[in-house]
Motif scaffolding. Structure first.
Motif, PDB file in Angstrom:
ATOM      1  N   UNK A  54       0.831  -1.211   0.000  1.00  0.00           N
ATOM      2  CA  UNK A  54       0.000   0.000   0.000  1.00  0.00           C
ATOM      3  C   UNK A  54       0.862   1.255   0.000  1.00  0.00           C
ATOM      4  N   UNK A  55       1.950   1.254   0.781  1.00  0.00           N
ATOM      5  CA  UNK A  55       2.834   2.422   0.807  1.00  0.00           C
ATOM      6  C   UNK A  55       3.547   2.628  -0.513  1.00  0.00           C
ATOM      7  N   UNK A  59       3.046   5.782  -3.194  1.00  0.00           N
ATOM      8  CA  UNK A  59       4.167   6.591  -3.674  1.00  0.00           C
ATOM      9  C   UNK A  59       4.232   6.594  -5.198  1.00  0.00           C
ATOM     10  N   UNK A  60       3.983   5.439  -5.819  1.00  0.00           N
ATOM     11  CA  UNK A  60       4.008   5.379  -7.277  1.00  0.00           C
ATOM     12  C   UNK A  60       2.873   6.196  -7.881  1.00  0.00           C
ATOM     13  N   UNK A  61       1.701   6.157  -7.261  1.00  0.00           N
ATOM     14  CA  UNK A  61       0.587   6.978  -7.744  1.00  0.00           C
ATOM     15  C   UNK A  61       0.904   8.463  -7.609  1.00  0.00           C
ATOM     16  N   UNK A  62       1.469   8.840  -6.462  1.00  0.00           N
ATOM     17  CA  UNK A  62       1.850  10.237  -6.268  1.00  0.00           C
ATOM     18  C   UNK A  62       2.928  10.651  -7.274  1.00  0.00           C
ATOM     19  N   UNK A 136      -7.328  13.722   1.441  1.00  0.00           N
ATOM     20  CA  UNK A 136      -7.805  12.346   1.490  1.00  0.00           C
ATOM     21  C   UNK A 136      -6.617  11.394   1.639  1.00  0.00           C
ATOM     22  N   UNK A 137      -6.557  10.574   2.698  1.00  0.00           N
ATOM     23  CA  UNK A 137      -5.401   9.689   2.901  1.00  0.00           C
ATOM     24  C   UNK A 137      -5.201   8.679   1.774  1.00  0.00           C
ATOM     25  N   UNK A 138      -6.277   8.299   1.083  1.00  0.00           N
ATOM     26  CA  UNK A 138      -6.136   7.335  -0.008  1.00  0.00           C
ATOM     27  C   UNK A 138      -5.326   7.902  -1.166  1.00  0.00           C
ATOM     28  N   UNK A 139      -5.465   9.194  -1.418  1.00  0.00           N
ATOM     29  CA  UNK A 139      -4.662   9.865  -2.435  1.00  0.00           C
ATOM     30  C   UNK A 139      -4.572  11.351  -2.068  1.00  0.00           C
ATOM     31  N   UNK A 218       5.238  14.922   8.318  1.00  0.00           N
ATOM     32  CA  UNK A 218       4.670  15.988   9.140  1.00  0.00           C
ATOM     33  C   UNK A 218       3.214  16.270   8.798  1.00  0.00           C
ATOM     34  N   UNK A 219       2.802  15.940   7.582  1.00  0.00           N
ATOM     35  CA  UNK A 219       1.394  16.118   7.218  1.00  0.00           C
ATOM     36  C   UNK A 219       0.541  14.907   7.604  1.00  0.00           C
ATOM     37  N   UNK A 220       1.177  13.843   8.082  1.00  0.00           N
ATOM     38  CA  UNK A 220       0.438  12.703   8.614  1.00  0.00           C
ATOM     39  C   UNK A 220       0.073  11.632   7.600  1.00  0.00           C
ATOM     40  N   UNK A 221       0.753  11.584   6.468  1.00  0.00           N
ATOM     41  CA  UNK A 221       0.483  10.552   5.467  1.00  0.00           C
ATOM     42  C   UNK A 221       1.585   9.492   5.506  1.00  0.00           C
ATOM     43  N   UNK A 222       1.329   8.339   4.894  1.00  0.00           N
ATOM     44  CA  UNK A 222       2.286   7.247   4.966  1.00  0.00           C
ATOM     45  C   UNK A 222       2.582   6.654   3.587  1.00  0.00           C
ATOM     46  N   UNK A 223       3.315   7.376   2.768  1.00  0.00           N
ATOM     47  CA  UNK A 223       3.826   6.765   1.530  1.00  0.00           C
ATOM     48  C   UNK A 223       5.031   5.883   1.852  1.00  0.00           C
ATOM     49  N   UNK A 224       5.774   5.501   0.825  1.00  0.00           N
ATOM     50  CA  UNK A 224       6.810   4.485   0.965  1.00  0.00           C
ATOM     51  C   UNK A 224       7.911   4.889   1.946  1.00  0.00           C
ATOM     52  N   UNK A 225       8.432   6.103   1.828  1.00  0.00           N
ATOM     53  CA  UNK A 225       9.536   6.529   2.690  1.00  0.00           C
ATOM     54  C   UNK A 225       9.118   6.574   4.156  1.00  0.00           C
ATOM     55  N   UNK A 226       7.910   7.020   4.428  1.00  0.00           N
ATOM     56  CA  UNK A 226       7.422   7.067   5.808  1.00  0.00           C
ATOM     57  C   UNK A 226       7.207   5.658   6.335  1.00  0.00           C
ATOM     58  N   UNK A 227       6.733   4.743   5.480  1.00  0.00           N
ATOM     59  CA  UNK A 227       6.556   3.349   5.905  1.00  0.00           C
ATOM     60  C   UNK A 227       7.888   2.735   6.307  1.00  0.00           C
TER      61      UNK A 227
END
Length: 271
Positions: A54-55, A59-62, A136-139, A218-227
């Protein structure tokens, strides 16, 4: 000449040691388990790790959205500067370089302030739903907007280098003389000659998005690097294994891009 070659090898050797020693130490840490010897369990557990897919997918979608937006923004602007407003090039260069000057922590602090200010003052307007939707956390669209700003220096440099090697005015005038519209001239005459620059800009943006941590955290999202950061507290070897694997994949993409660019130049020279 001999002295120049000597210094070249000294620099290359120093750079190799600087990059390869930490990478080798990371690989040893992931495969050398005390009491068990050499094992590759950390790498075999990557795909099945909770939150990995999911992470990475986020990240790839972003990255895809960021690449599309920043290229749609910068390519027409850079071509227009070359054709009609060359005196504005220093102004655009300064503007595009500002993200290198502003620290990421200050940048994200400004974004957070705006995101907090919006709902408080626009709660009775249609814009309130816009502020909700971009978070939206999903995207999270807000991350795309932030990454577009952060990618501007790299995309500008890549496109500027590509445009310097192309006679844009002649290409556009030739396409226009054949009856093409301005958009058709850009798509059919200019863009094919900027393939290398577009690939470079896309790769740099992809690397930026995959590795960006501060803004997303800091914005509270969890893409790949944060994961990777979050899992490092409980599964250090797995976290380092994912980092090593992502670095190797990035290098592979860079080499593939360099090879593709080399073949494109060779084909253009033969043509």
């Amino acid at each position: 000449m001999a002295r120049l070659n000597l210094w070249r090898w000294v620099v290359l050797t120093g750079a190799g040691v600087y990059f390869l020693v930490p990478l080798a130490a990371s690989v040893i840490f992931t495969v050398d388990v005390p009491g068990e010897g050499v094992t590759f369990d950390a790498y075999s557990q990557i795909v099945g790790a909770d939150g990995f897919l999911s992470g990475l997918a986020l990240s790839l979608e972003l990255a895809a959205a960021t690449i599309a937006v920043v290229l749609l923004l910068m390519v027409p602007a850079m071509v227009a500067l070359r054709l009609g407003a060359p005196r504005l090039r220093p102004v655009v260069e300064v503007i595009c370089s500002l993200p290198l000057v502003v620290p990421p922590i200050a940048f994200v602090a400004g974004i957070s302030t705006v995101l907090k200010w919006g709902p408080e003052h626009l709660s009775r307007t249609p814009l309130f739903q816009t502020f909700v939707a971009i978070q939206n956390p999903d995207f999270p669209v807000v991350l795309v907007l932030a990454y577009v700003v952060m990618a501007l220096p790299f995309v500008h440099r890549a496109l500027d280098a590509g445009l310097r090697a192309v006679d844009v005015r002649t290409l556009v005038e030739a396409a226009r003389s054949c009856g093409a519209s301005p958009v058709q001239a850009l798509v059919t005459a200019v863009l094919p000659n900027l393939r290398g620059a577009l690939l470079n800009a896309s790769f740099l943006t992809l690397a930026l998005v995959l590795g960006e941590f501060t803004v997303a955290r800091l914005l509270g999202f969890q893409p790949f690097a944060v994961w990777i950061y979050n899992i490092g507290g409980s599964q250090a070897q797995l976290s380092v294994a994912v980092s090593v694997l992502s670095l190797l994949v990035t290098w592979a993409l860079l080499l593939a891009l360099a090879g593709l660019g080399g073949r494109s130049r060779t084909a253009a020279a033969k043509g």
